[in-house]
Design an enzyme around this catalytic site. Structure first.
Site, PDB file in Angstrom:
ATOM      1  N   ARG A 141       0.845  -1.288  -0.084  1.00 22.82           N
ATOM      2  CA  ARG A 141      -0.010   0.052  -0.101  1.00 22.82           C
ATOM      3  C   ARG A 141       0.716   1.355  -0.045  1.00 22.82           C
ATOM      4  O   ARG A 141       0.305   2.318  -0.098  1.00 22.82           O
ATOM      5  CB  ARG A 141      -0.609  -0.128   1.229  1.00 22.82           C
ATOM      6  CG  ARG A 141      -2.132  -0.833   1.236  1.00 22.82           C
ATOM      7  CD  ARG A 141      -2.811  -1.042   2.401  1.00 22.82           C
ATOM      8  NE  ARG A 141      -3.819  -0.038   2.238  1.00 22.82           N
ATOM      9  CZ  ARG A 141      -5.147  -0.302   2.233  1.00 22.82           C
ATOM     10  NH1 ARG A 141      -5.410  -1.611   2.035  1.00 22.82           N
ATOM     11  NH2 ARG A 141      -6.082   0.689   2.550  1.00 22.82           N
ATOM     12  N   TYR A 144       0.678   4.091  -2.451  1.00 24.19           N
ATOM     13  CA  TYR A 144      -0.452   5.172  -2.326  1.00 24.19           C
ATOM     14  C   TYR A 144      -0.154   5.956  -0.790  1.00 24.19           C
ATOM     15  O   TYR A 144      -0.093   7.331  -0.956  1.00 24.19           O
ATOM     16  CB  TYR A 144      -1.803   4.263  -2.019  1.00 24.19           C
ATOM     17  CG  TYR A 144      -2.972   5.385  -2.159  1.00 24.19           C
ATOM     18  CD1 TYR A 144      -3.352   5.799  -3.300  1.00 24.19           C
ATOM     19  CD2 TYR A 144      -3.645   5.607  -1.017  1.00 24.19           C
ATOM     20  CE1 TYR A 144      -4.468   6.648  -3.176  1.00 24.19           C
ATOM     21  CE2 TYR A 144      -4.783   6.515  -1.032  1.00 24.19           C
ATOM     22  CZ  TYR A 144      -5.070   7.115  -2.061  1.00 24.19           C
ATOM     23  OH  TYR A 144      -6.439   7.893  -2.071  1.00 24.19           O
ATOM     24  N   ASN A 173     -12.484   7.278   4.328  1.00 25.11           N
ATOM     25  CA  ASN A 173     -13.476   6.630   3.231  1.00 25.11           C
ATOM     26  C   ASN A 173     -14.563   7.363   2.933  1.00 25.11           C
ATOM     27  O   ASN A 173     -15.328   7.755   3.963  1.00 25.11           O
ATOM     28  CB  ASN A 173     -13.903   5.381   3.798  1.00 25.11           C
ATOM     29  CG  ASN A 173     -12.660   4.463   4.341  1.00 25.11           C
ATOM     30  OD1 ASN A 173     -11.561   4.783   5.088  1.00 25.11           O
ATOM     31  ND2 ASN A 173     -12.634   3.365   3.614  1.00 25.11           N
ATOM     32  N   SER A 188     -19.462  -0.345  -2.140  1.00 22.57           N
ATOM     33  CA  SER A 188     -19.746  -0.665  -3.667  1.00 22.57           C
ATOM     34  C   SER A 188     -19.859  -2.330  -3.630  1.00 22.57           C
ATOM     35  O   SER A 188     -20.801  -2.846  -4.237  1.00 22.57           O
ATOM     36  CB  SER A 188     -18.638  -0.095  -4.542  1.00 22.57           C
ATOM     37  OG  SER A 188     -18.693  -0.671  -5.614  1.00 22.57           O
ATOM     38  N   PHE A 190     -20.274  -4.380  -1.299  1.00 17.84           N
ATOM     39  CA  PHE A 190     -21.386  -5.003  -0.377  1.00 17.84           C
ATOM     40  C   PHE A 190     -22.701  -4.747  -1.057  1.00 17.84           C
ATOM     41  O   PHE A 190     -23.562  -5.530  -1.178  1.00 17.84           O
ATOM     42  CB  PHE A 190     -21.299  -4.380   1.064  1.00 17.84           C
ATOM     43  CG  PHE A 190     -20.172  -5.265   1.925  1.00 17.84           C
ATOM     44  CD1 PHE A 190     -19.509  -6.124   1.264  1.00 17.84           C
ATOM     45  CD2 PHE A 190     -19.890  -4.558   3.009  1.00 17.84           C
ATOM     46  CE1 PHE A 190     -18.351  -6.729   2.152  1.00 17.84           C
ATOM     47  CE2 PHE A 190     -18.904  -5.084   4.012  1.00 17.84           C
ATOM     48  CZ  PHE A 190     -18.194  -6.055   3.534  1.00 17.84           C
TER      49      PHE A 190
HETATM   50  N1  UDP Z   1     -13.405  -4.984   2.643  1.00 12.46           N
HETATM   51  C1  UDP Z   1     -13.975  -6.362   2.658  1.00 12.46           C
HETATM   52  N2  UDP Z   1     -14.646  -6.689   1.541  1.00 12.46           N
HETATM   53  C2  UDP Z   1     -14.760  -6.020   0.326  1.00 12.46           C
HETATM   54  C3  UDP Z   1     -13.832  -4.617   0.344  1.00 12.46           C
HETATM   55  C4  UDP Z   1     -13.299  -4.351   1.389  1.00 12.46           C
HETATM   56  O1  UDP Z   1     -14.243  -6.714   3.855  1.00 12.46           O
HETATM   57  O2  UDP Z   1     -15.216  -6.533  -0.451  1.00 12.46           O
HETATM   58  C5  UDP Z   1     -12.929  -4.211   3.703  1.00 12.46           C
HETATM   59  C6  UDP Z   1     -11.362  -4.096   3.520  1.00 12.46           C
HETATM   60  O3  UDP Z   1     -10.515  -5.247   3.988  1.00 12.46           O
HETATM   61  C7  UDP Z   1     -11.141  -2.814   4.367  1.00 12.46           C
HETATM   62  C8  UDP Z   1     -12.587  -1.985   4.471  1.00 12.46           C
HETATM   63  O4  UDP Z   1     -13.294  -3.051   3.700  1.00 12.46           O
HETATM   64  O5  UDP Z   1     -10.801  -3.102   5.756  1.00 12.46           O
HETATM   65  C9  UDP Z   1     -12.364  -1.024   3.506  1.00 12.46           C
HETATM   66  O6  UDP Z   1     -11.942  -1.411   2.432  1.00 12.46           O
HETATM   67  P1  UDP Z   1     -11.836  -0.440   1.044  1.00 12.46           P
HETATM   68  O7  UDP Z   1     -11.128  -1.098  -0.107  1.00 12.46           O
HETATM   69  O8  UDP Z   1     -13.094   0.219   0.774  1.00 12.46           O
HETATM   70  O9  UDP Z   1     -10.969   0.975   1.414  1.00 12.46           O
HETATM   71  P2  UDP Z   1      -9.687   1.199   2.533  1.00 12.46           P
HETATM   72  O10 UDP Z   1     -10.270   1.635   3.595  1.00 12.46           O
HETATM   73  O11 UDP Z   1      -8.890   0.004   2.645  1.00 12.46           O
HETATM   74  O12 UDP Z   1      -8.918   2.070   1.439  1.00 12.46           O
END
Ligand code: UDP
Length: 309
Positions: A141, A144, A173, A188, A190
């Site tokens: 990561r 980024y 977020n 998105s 979920f």
């Molecule tokens: N996450 C999840 N299932 C998914 C996508 C994301 O459980 O289908 C979790 C991910 O592991 C993180 C949180 O949701 O803990 C937010 O993920 P996202 O990719 O939206 O953004 P981030 O906060 O990681 O940049």
């Protein structure tokens, strides 16, 4: 009339920002390479004589005249920014340097959209702007997270060296209508899964947390920040913290109540908790989010239903 240049204007936040600027009668130039953005917005905006689209990358040179620069260009979904990490790092570093040089030459005012990722594994909650950040350079990561850090650093170097007027928003977020169906971010994913009646994909044990801010609140905050005299990084987000498992249950309940969850290994090297302190932004900009998660999810689910139909 003042001209606004929005880099990454076809992205999720950029497109809502452009909508707002256009609706306020402002002149907008959108610079986007359409890599992760959505070009469908163009059909709506291009009817407006005060809108211009420039297809291009922030790494290239452009001859564009502007007064206000909103620098958003960078893939924001982990799925996108991890797919080409070296390009992500270059967009953050070289792209921001390039864009800041353009702004300097025109004495433009700059707002840079940084990210909560700059805090990394923050142990203190909620996360305030003084936290120094804990991020490994070895993490995938980092392209980024450290990319956003070097971009912020460049902003403050330009402020000191060239007296450039720069503002830095650390955005947490964000969600809402307009998130692409295949965006890959959690809300998105979920909503799509629940609408298609397939199990919701939870990474890890689901006990990790996030705090989700509705898009219109973020746009309000960005506009207030651009109009302010504030010169330091500032958080924009919602301080309601929720575990991913509880988010999955909430979205499931709002759609079909399938109660089916699929737990998968997390390969995203992600922070365990994330929640912004809004003390500074409340004090400086008198801003706080207006849309709660419940209302925001309802609006987002409705928009996804329309997209799917
Ligand atoms: N996450 C999840 N299932 C998914 C996508 C994301 O459980 O289908 C979790 C991910 O592991 C993180 C949180 O949701 O803990 C937010 O993920 P996202 O990719 O939206 O953004 P981030 O906060 O990681 O940049």
């Amino acid at each position: 009339m003042k001209k606004n240049l929005v880099t990454g204007g076809l992205g999720f936040i950029g497109s809502h920002l452009i909508d707002r600027l256009i609706n306020s009668g402002e002149y907008v130039i959108c610079l986007d390479d359409i890599s992760s953005g959505d070009k469908r917005y163009l059909a709506k905006w291009e009817k407006n004589p005060k809108f211009r689209f420039v297809k291009g990358n922030v790494l290239d040179n452009h001859k564009i005249k502007f007064d206000n620069l909103w620098h958003l260009a960078c893939p924001a979904s982990p799925k996108d920014y991890l797919s080409d990490p070296i390009l992500t790092a270059r967009i953050n570093f070289e792209g921001t340097l390039n864009i800041l040089n353009m702004a300097k030459d025109q004495k433009a005012k700059v707002l840079y959209t940084s990210s909560s990722e700059v805090y990394g594994e923050c142990e203190k909650m909620p996360q305030d702007e003084n936290f120094l950040g804990l991020i490994r350079t070895t993490s995938p990561r980092s392209c980024y997270a450290h990319g956003k850090r070097i971009a912020e650093t460049l902003c403050f170097d330009f402020q000191r060296k060239y007296n450039l007027e720069v503002k830095v928003a650390r955005i947490f977020n964000t969600y809402g209508p307009g998130l692409k169906l295949k965006d890959g971010r959690v809300i998105s994913n979920f909503i799509n899964q629940a609408l298609n009646q397939i199990p919701l994909s939870i990474r890890g044990d689901g006990n990790q947390t996030r705090s989700f801010c509705f898009i219109s609140d973020i746009v309000d905050g960005l506009i207030l920040l651009m109009d302010s005299d504030f010169k330091y990084p500032i958080n924009l987000g919602n301080s309601y913290e929720i575990s991913i498992l509880n988010l999955a249950k909430l979205i499931d309940k709002k759609i079909f109540s399938n109660k089916q969850f699929y737990f998968e290994e997390s390969t995203f090297y992600e922070p365990k908790r994330r929640c912004p302190s809004l003390a500074l932004v409340g004090d400086v900009l008198k801003w706080k989010p207006k849309v709660n998660l419940n209302e925001g999810l309802n609006l987002t689910i409705e928009s996804f239903k329309n997209e799917n139909s």
